[in-house]
Write an enzyme that holds these catalytic residues in place. Structure first.
Site, PDB file in Angstrom:
ATOM      1  N   CYS A  45      -3.903  -1.830   5.845  1.00  0.00           N
ATOM      2  CA  CYS A  45      -4.374  -3.031   6.425  1.00  0.00           C
ATOM      3  C   CYS A  45      -4.832  -2.964   7.877  1.00  0.00           C
ATOM      4  O   CYS A  45      -5.559  -3.722   8.384  1.00  0.00           O
ATOM      5  CB  CYS A  45      -3.092  -4.064   6.251  1.00  0.00           C
ATOM      6  SG  CYS A  45      -2.767  -4.398   4.720  1.00  0.00           S
TER       7      CYS A  45
HETATM    8  C1  BEZ Z   1      -1.329  -0.710   3.543  1.00  0.00           C
HETATM    9  O1  BEZ Z   1      -1.798  -1.374   3.901  1.00  0.00           O
HETATM   10  O2  BEZ Z   1      -1.351   0.434   3.984  1.00  0.00           O
HETATM   11  C2  BEZ Z   1      -0.402  -0.707   2.054  1.00  0.00           C
HETATM   12  C3  BEZ Z   1       0.041  -1.907   1.900  1.00  0.00           C
HETATM   13  C4  BEZ Z   1       0.832  -2.051   0.669  1.00  0.00           C
HETATM   14  C5  BEZ Z   1       0.995  -1.012  -0.208  1.00  0.00           C
HETATM   15  C6  BEZ Z   1       0.523   0.249   0.122  1.00  0.00           C
HETATM   16  C7  BEZ Z   1      -0.291   0.358   1.418  1.00  0.00           C
END
Ligand code: BEZ
Length: 210
Positions: A45
């Protein structure tokens, strides 16, 4: 709630890092991209929001407002924005909705319980100035989205709204387009496409709009 292409994007009021947002009013006459993130302070994100910030000029060029969503609070979002700015060498320049009550996530069906009971998947909606939903994509949490592809789809939508054409696979702005099969009348073809066209098959006709 199931949302399908062509539906009116559900309206809502919710807090964001740039204050309270009344969605339809906030969109005004712009196109919109509403996209969800599983949670604050997560690696994928963080890169996605950094990329989006860096594409501000490209979104503005296309009259598009972007609105991110994560189920955390406004306070937490502000702390995360500091980190995004720092680690992605950018300045987050769009609002992030706070959705701790899951109101918007549920309205847009962004929580897929068999993937994760409480966090959103990576949903993305493109909404046109008439507030109609024009694209829906859903990615898993582990896969970051390609924001150049989002811009490419917006280019295609804006082009095909104004011309009787469609864009072929892997099309990029400036490439040849296809003439929609519903146009068969020779006079109409000549009027709409004075530059001519290449009919590979009667239903497969390429033309160059430039
Ligand atoms: C991420 O944004 O890195 C992420 C969020 C939830 C699960 C796996 C990755």
């Amino acid at each position: 709630m199931t949302i399908r292409l062509g539906d009116t994007a559900p309206d809502f009021e919710q807090d964001s890092t740039e204050g309270r947002i009344h969605f339809h009013q906030w969109l005004g006459n712009s196109w919109g991209v509403l996209f969800s993130h599983p949670a604050d302070f997560t690696p994928v994100c963080t890169t996605e929001l950094g990329l989006t910030a860096k594409l501000k000029a490209e979104f503005e060029l296309r009259n598009v407002k972007v609105l991110a969503l994560s189920v955390d609070s406004v306070d937490k979002h502000h702390q995360w924005i500091d980190d995004i700015n720092d680690t992605q060498n950018t300045t987050v320049n769009f609002p992030i909705l706070a959705d701790p009550d899951r109101k918007v996530s549920e309205l847009y069906d962004m929580i897929h319980p068999n993937a994760n009971a409480t966090l959103t998947v990576r949903s993305l909606f493109i909404i046109d100035p008439q507030k109609k939903v024009r694209l829906i994509i859903t990615y898993p949490a582990s896969t970051g989205r390609n924001f150049n592809e989002i811009l490419r789809v917006i280019d295609s939508l804006q082009l095909t709204d104004n011309e009787k054409v469609a864009t072929p696979g892997n099309w990029q702005a400036g490439d040849r387009v296809v003439i929609v099969p519903s146009i068969q009348d020779e006079a109409e073809l000549a009027a709409r496409f004075p530059q001519g066209y290449d009919a590979v098959r009667p239903y497969l006709r390429f033309t160059d709009l430039h």
